[in-house]
Motif scaffolding. Structure first.
Motif, PDB file in Angstrom:
ATOM      1  N   CYS A 194       0.850  -1.193   0.000  1.00 49.09           N
ATOM      2  CA  CYS A 194       0.000   0.000   0.000  1.00 49.09           C
ATOM      3  C   CYS A 194       0.886   1.243   0.000  1.00 49.09           C
ATOM      4  O   CYS A 194       2.090   1.157   0.163  1.00 49.09           O
ATOM      5  CB  CYS A 194      -0.921   0.000   1.211  1.00 49.09           C
ATOM      6  SG  CYS A 194      -0.035   0.087   2.764  1.00 49.09           S
ATOM      7  N   CYS A 195       0.243   2.373  -0.160  1.00 47.98           N
ATOM      8  CA  CYS A 195       0.948   3.659  -0.137  1.00 47.98           C
ATOM      9  C   CYS A 195       1.588   3.861   1.231  1.00 47.98           C
ATOM     10  O   CYS A 195       0.947   3.668   2.260  1.00 47.98           O
ATOM     11  CB  CYS A 195      -0.020   4.794  -0.440  1.00 47.98           C
ATOM     12  SG  CYS A 195       0.732   6.442  -0.350  1.00 47.98           S
ATOM     13  N   TYR A 250      -1.758   4.712   2.993  1.00 48.11           N
ATOM     14  CA  TYR A 250      -2.179   3.309   3.042  1.00 48.11           C
ATOM     15  C   TYR A 250      -3.189   2.918   1.958  1.00 48.11           C
ATOM     16  O   TYR A 250      -3.838   1.891   2.056  1.00 48.11           O
ATOM     17  CB  TYR A 250      -2.700   2.925   4.426  1.00 48.11           C
ATOM     18  CG  TYR A 250      -1.729   3.233   5.530  1.00 48.11           C
ATOM     19  CD1 TYR A 250      -0.506   2.587   5.595  1.00 48.11           C
ATOM     20  CD2 TYR A 250      -1.998   4.203   6.478  1.00 48.11           C
ATOM     21  CE1 TYR A 250       0.417   2.884   6.585  1.00 48.11           C
ATOM     22  CE2 TYR A 250      -1.089   4.502   7.477  1.00 48.11           C
ATOM     23  CZ  TYR A 250       0.114   3.840   7.517  1.00 48.11           C
ATOM     24  OH  TYR A 250       1.020   4.135   8.501  1.00 48.11           O
ATOM     25  N   SER A 251      -3.324   3.722   0.925  1.00 49.93           N
ATOM     26  CA  SER A 251      -4.182   3.377  -0.199  1.00 49.93           C
ATOM     27  C   SER A 251      -3.560   2.200  -0.958  1.00 49.93           C
ATOM     28  O   SER A 251      -2.337   2.029  -0.969  1.00 49.93           O
ATOM     29  CB  SER A 251      -4.314   4.580  -1.145  1.00 49.93           C
ATOM     30  OG  SER A 251      -4.976   4.202  -2.329  1.00 49.93           O
ATOM     31  N   VAL A 252      -4.395   1.398  -1.604  1.00 49.67           N
ATOM     32  CA  VAL A 252      -3.887   0.264  -2.386  1.00 49.67           C
ATOM     33  C   VAL A 252      -4.089   0.474  -3.889  1.00 49.67           C
ATOM     34  O   VAL A 252      -3.813  -0.419  -4.678  1.00 49.67           O
ATOM     35  CB  VAL A 252      -4.560  -1.063  -1.946  1.00 49.67           C
ATOM     36  CG1 VAL A 252      -4.171  -1.411  -0.535  1.00 49.67           C
ATOM     37  CG2 VAL A 252      -6.065  -1.003  -2.094  1.00 49.67           C
ATOM     38  N   GLN A 253      -4.551   1.662  -4.286  1.00 53.01           N
ATOM     39  CA  GLN A 253      -4.824   1.939  -5.699  1.00 53.01           C
ATOM     40  C   GLN A 253      -3.784   2.874  -6.297  1.00 53.01           C
ATOM     41  O   GLN A 253      -3.259   3.756  -5.617  1.00 53.01           O
ATOM     42  CB  GLN A 253      -6.215   2.556  -5.847  1.00 53.01           C
ATOM     43  CG  GLN A 253      -7.308   1.611  -5.407  1.00 53.01           C
ATOM     44  CD  GLN A 253      -8.688   2.232  -5.521  1.00 53.01           C
ATOM     45  OE1 GLN A 253      -8.811   3.444  -5.625  1.00 53.01           O
ATOM     46  NE2 GLN A 253      -9.703   1.402  -5.497  1.00 53.01           N
ATOM     47  N   LEU A 300      -0.576   2.595  -7.381  1.00 55.22           N
ATOM     48  CA  LEU A 300       0.710   2.625  -6.674  1.00 55.22           C
ATOM     49  C   LEU A 300       1.891   2.709  -7.630  1.00 55.22           C
ATOM     50  O   LEU A 300       1.881   2.124  -8.705  1.00 55.22           O
ATOM     51  CB  LEU A 300       0.867   1.386  -5.801  1.00 55.22           C
ATOM     52  CG  LEU A 300      -0.146   1.219  -4.678  1.00 55.22           C
ATOM     53  CD1 LEU A 300       0.073  -0.108  -3.959  1.00 55.22           C
ATOM     54  CD2 LEU A 300      -0.054   2.366  -3.693  1.00 55.22           C
ATOM     55  N   CYS A 346       1.038   6.260  -3.693  1.00 53.07           N
ATOM     56  CA  CYS A 346      -0.099   6.313  -4.609  1.00 53.07           C
ATOM     57  C   CYS A 346      -0.035   7.597  -5.432  1.00 53.07           C
ATOM     58  O   CYS A 346       0.669   8.554  -5.091  1.00 53.07           O
ATOM     59  CB  CYS A 346      -1.423   6.217  -3.847  1.00 53.07           C
ATOM     60  SG  CYS A 346      -1.840   7.677  -2.886  1.00 53.07           S
TER      61      CYS A 346
END
Length: 86
Positions: A54-55, A59-62, A64, A73
């Motif tokens: 994650c970022c 903590y984003s998972v999109q 990257l 991210c």
């Protein structure tokens, strides 16, 4: 970093019990994975709940991108560049 004043001994297999108060405050449940970090120079061992890839900032998972041993991210990259909108 906060010093809790709590101490726990290692058992003969090298295991340690994480105090319930710390598990609750970190949102860690039985069976969840943890990630460990070590600073050899200071002797500091730290951990956090494992959240996968994650970022590093939000903590984003999109969207990257990999940069200097971390994932960032697209939104955080633009924020760091000073752009407010993607």
């Amino acid at each position: 970093m906060k010093n809790t004043g709590m101490t726990r001994p290692l058992d003969t297999l090298g295991r340690i019990v994480i105090p319930k108060e710390l598990r609750n405050s970190m949102g860690i449940q039985a069976g969840e994975s943890l990630e460990f970090y070590l600073d050899v120079e200071t002797g500091l061992l730290s951990m956090r709940k494992y959240i996968g890839v994650c970022c590093h900032l939000c903590y984003s998972v999109q969207d990257l991108s990999y940069f200097r041993d971390s994932f960032l991210c697209k939104k955080c990259i633009h924020d760091l560049k000073g752009n407010s909108v993607i």
